[in-house]
Design a protein around this motif. Structure first.
Motif, PDB file in Angstrom:
ATOM      1  N   ARG A   1     -40.183  26.491  22.258  1.00 16.93           N
ATOM      2  CA  ARG A   1     -39.630  26.095  20.965  1.00 16.93           C
ATOM      3  C   ARG A   1     -39.832  27.157  19.884  1.00 16.93           C
ATOM      4  NH1 ARG A   1     -41.180  20.396  19.814  1.00 16.93           N
ATOM      5  NH2 ARG A   1     -39.431  20.043  21.165  1.00 16.93           N
ATOM      6  N   ASP A   2     -41.020  27.774  19.832  1.00 15.50           N
ATOM      7  CA  ASP A   2     -41.323  28.743  18.780  1.00 15.50           C
ATOM      8  C   ASP A   2     -41.249  30.192  19.244  1.00 15.50           C
ATOM      9  OD1 ASP A   2     -41.833  26.630  17.036  1.00 15.50           O
ATOM     10  OD2 ASP A   2     -43.938  26.530  17.611  1.00 15.50           O
ATOM     11  N   TRP A   3     -40.822  30.427  20.467  1.00  9.00           N
ATOM     12  CA  TRP A   3     -40.844  31.775  21.035  1.00  9.00           C
ATOM     13  C   TRP A   3     -39.699  32.628  20.505  1.00  9.00           C
ATOM     14  CZ3 TRP A   3     -37.418  34.101  24.660  1.00  9.00           C
ATOM     15  CH2 TRP A   3     -37.870  35.313  25.173  1.00  9.00           C
TER      16      TRP A   3
ATOM     17  N   GLN B   1     -32.075  24.359  15.509  1.00 13.48           N
ATOM     18  CA  GLN B   1     -33.530  24.336  15.501  1.00 13.48           C
ATOM     19  C   GLN B   1     -34.100  25.047  14.280  1.00 13.48           C
ATOM     20  OE1 GLN B   1     -34.481  25.966  19.356  1.00 13.48           O
ATOM     21  NE2 GLN B   1     -34.593  23.942  20.297  1.00 13.48           N
TER      22      GLN B   1
ATOM     23  N   ASP C   1     -36.727  23.098  12.066  1.00 16.24           N
ATOM     24  CA  ASP C   1     -38.121  23.471  12.284  1.00 16.24           C
ATOM     25  C   ASP C   1     -38.526  24.578  11.309  1.00 16.24           C
ATOM     26  OD1 ASP C   1     -40.610  24.093  13.237  1.00 16.24           O
ATOM     27  OD2 ASP C   1     -39.967  24.591  15.273  1.00 16.24           O
ATOM     28  N   PRO C   2     -39.355  24.261  10.319  1.00 16.06           N
ATOM     29  CA  PRO C   2     -39.746  25.278   9.338  1.00 16.06           C
ATOM     30  C   PRO C   2     -40.547  26.429   9.961  1.00 16.06           C
ATOM     31  CG  PRO C   2     -40.758  23.147   8.811  1.00 16.06           C
ATOM     32  CD  PRO C   2     -39.908  22.951  10.015  1.00 16.06           C
ATOM     33  N   ARG C   3     -41.302  26.159  11.040  1.00 18.11           N
ATOM     34  CA  ARG C   3     -42.067  27.240  11.681  1.00 18.11           C
ATOM     35  C   ARG C   3     -41.129  28.254  12.324  1.00 18.11           C
ATOM     36  NH1 ARG C   3     -46.193  24.365  15.534  1.00 18.11           N
ATOM     37  NH2 ARG C   3     -44.175  23.604  16.203  1.00 18.11           N
ATOM     38  N   LEU C   4     -40.087  27.771  12.991  1.00 19.78           N
ATOM     39  CA  LEU C   4     -39.121  28.677  13.602  1.00 19.78           C
ATOM     40  C   LEU C   4     -38.360  29.444  12.529  1.00 19.78           C
ATOM     41  CD1 LEU C   4     -37.657  29.843  16.044  1.00 19.78           C
ATOM     42  CD2 LEU C   4     -36.108  27.876  15.950  1.00 19.78           C
TER      43      LEU C   4
ATOM     44  N   ALA D   1     -39.452  30.253   9.594  1.00 20.26           N
ATOM     45  CA  ALA D   1     -40.374  31.258   9.058  1.00 20.26           C
ATOM     46  C   ALA D   1     -40.537  32.426  10.024  1.00 20.26           C
ATOM     47  CB  ALA D   1     -41.723  30.618   8.758  1.00 20.26           C
ATOM     48  N   ALA D   2     -40.585  32.141  11.317  1.00 21.25           N
ATOM     49  CA  ALA D   2     -40.707  33.209  12.320  1.00 21.25           C
ATOM     50  C   ALA D   2     -39.462  34.082  12.332  1.00 21.25           C
ATOM     51  CB  ALA D   2     -40.955  32.610  13.700  1.00 21.25           C
TER      52      ALA D   2
END
Length: 191
Positions: free
Chosen positions: A80-82, A161, A165-168, A170-171
Motif C-alpha cells: 500500500r505505501d511502497w 489511493q 491515503d494521506p501517507r501515500l 505525502a510519500a
C-alpha cells in the motif's frame, strides 16, 4: 494526478508517476494472483471433498490454499505505501488489461477442452474430469485474468489511493521534491 492533464500528454509518454503506478500494479498483480491461487486451491479442495474423495486427499488442498491466501494478503497489504526507487523498472510479458487477460485465459481453456471433452464423452463418470476442468479454469483466472485486471487499473488505483491515503500522498510529494529528471523519464507527471 489530474486525469485531463494525463489525456493531453498521451497514454504512452513516460513519467515518474506512471513508472510508480506500473511498478506498484505489477507487484500488486503478483500478490493478487497468489491470493486468487490460494482461493482456487481451497475451492478445488472443497470440490474434491464434495465428490466423496477421502479427506486426506482434499484437506491438504484447503489448508495450503488458506495459508497461501493469508500470506499473500499480508504481502499485498504491505504494498500500500511502497514507492519504487527511480530507475527500477518491472516488465511483464502478460496481458496488460482485463480484456487481454480474459482472452488469453479463454483461448488456453478452449484448447484444453478440445482434448478434454472427448475424454468426458467416452468415460463412464465425467465428474472427475469436470473437477479437473474447473480447477484448470480457476488456475487460468488466477494466472491470467486477475493480474491483468490489476495491471490495467494501475494508474486509476494510484490516483484513487493517493486521494484517500494521506501517507501515500505525502510519500509521493516527497518523491516529487527529491526526484531528478533523466533522459528515459523526463517528467514527474502527469499520471
Amino acid at each position: 494526478m489530474d486525469p485531463e492533464l494525463a489525456e493531453r500528454y498521451g497514454v504512452e509518454s513516460r513519467t515518474r508517476l506512471r513508472e510508480i503506478a506500473a511498478a506498484r500494479a505489477m507487484r500488486r498483480g503478483m500478490w493478487g494472483a497468489f491470493v486468487s491461487l490460494g482461493a482456487s486451491s481451497t475451492i478445488v479442495g472443497i470440490g474434491i471433498l464434495a465428490l466423496g474423495v477421502a479427506p486426506s486427499a482434499s484437506v491438504p488442498w484447503v489448508i495450503a490454499g488458506v495459508l497461501v491466501v493469508a500470506a499473500a494478503a499480508l504481502f499485498l497489504r504491505r504494498e500500500r505505501d511502497w514507492i519504487p526507487r527511480p530507475g527500477k523498472s518491472y516488465t511483464t510479458r502478460g496481458a496488460g488489461d482485463l480484456r487481454g487477460g480474459a482472452i488469453a485465459a479463454l483461448s488456453i481453456f478452449l484448447v484444453f477442452n478440445v482434448f478434454l471433452v472427448p475424454a468426458m464423452m467416452s468415460g463412464a463418470d465425467p465428474m472427475p474430469l469436470l473437477v479437473l476442468d474447473g480447477a484448470f479454469a480457476l488456475l487460468l483466472v488466477s494466472g491470467f485474468v486477475v493480474p491483468a485486471a490489476i495491471l490495467g487499473r494501475g494508474r486509476a488505483t494510484l490516483r484513487r489511493q493517493a486521494l484517500r491515503d494521506p501517507r501515500l500522498a505525502a510519500a509521493l510529494e516527497a518523491e516529487r521534491l527529491t526526484w531528478i529528471a533523466g533522459t528515459a523519464v523526463p517528467m514527474f507527471g502527469p499520471l
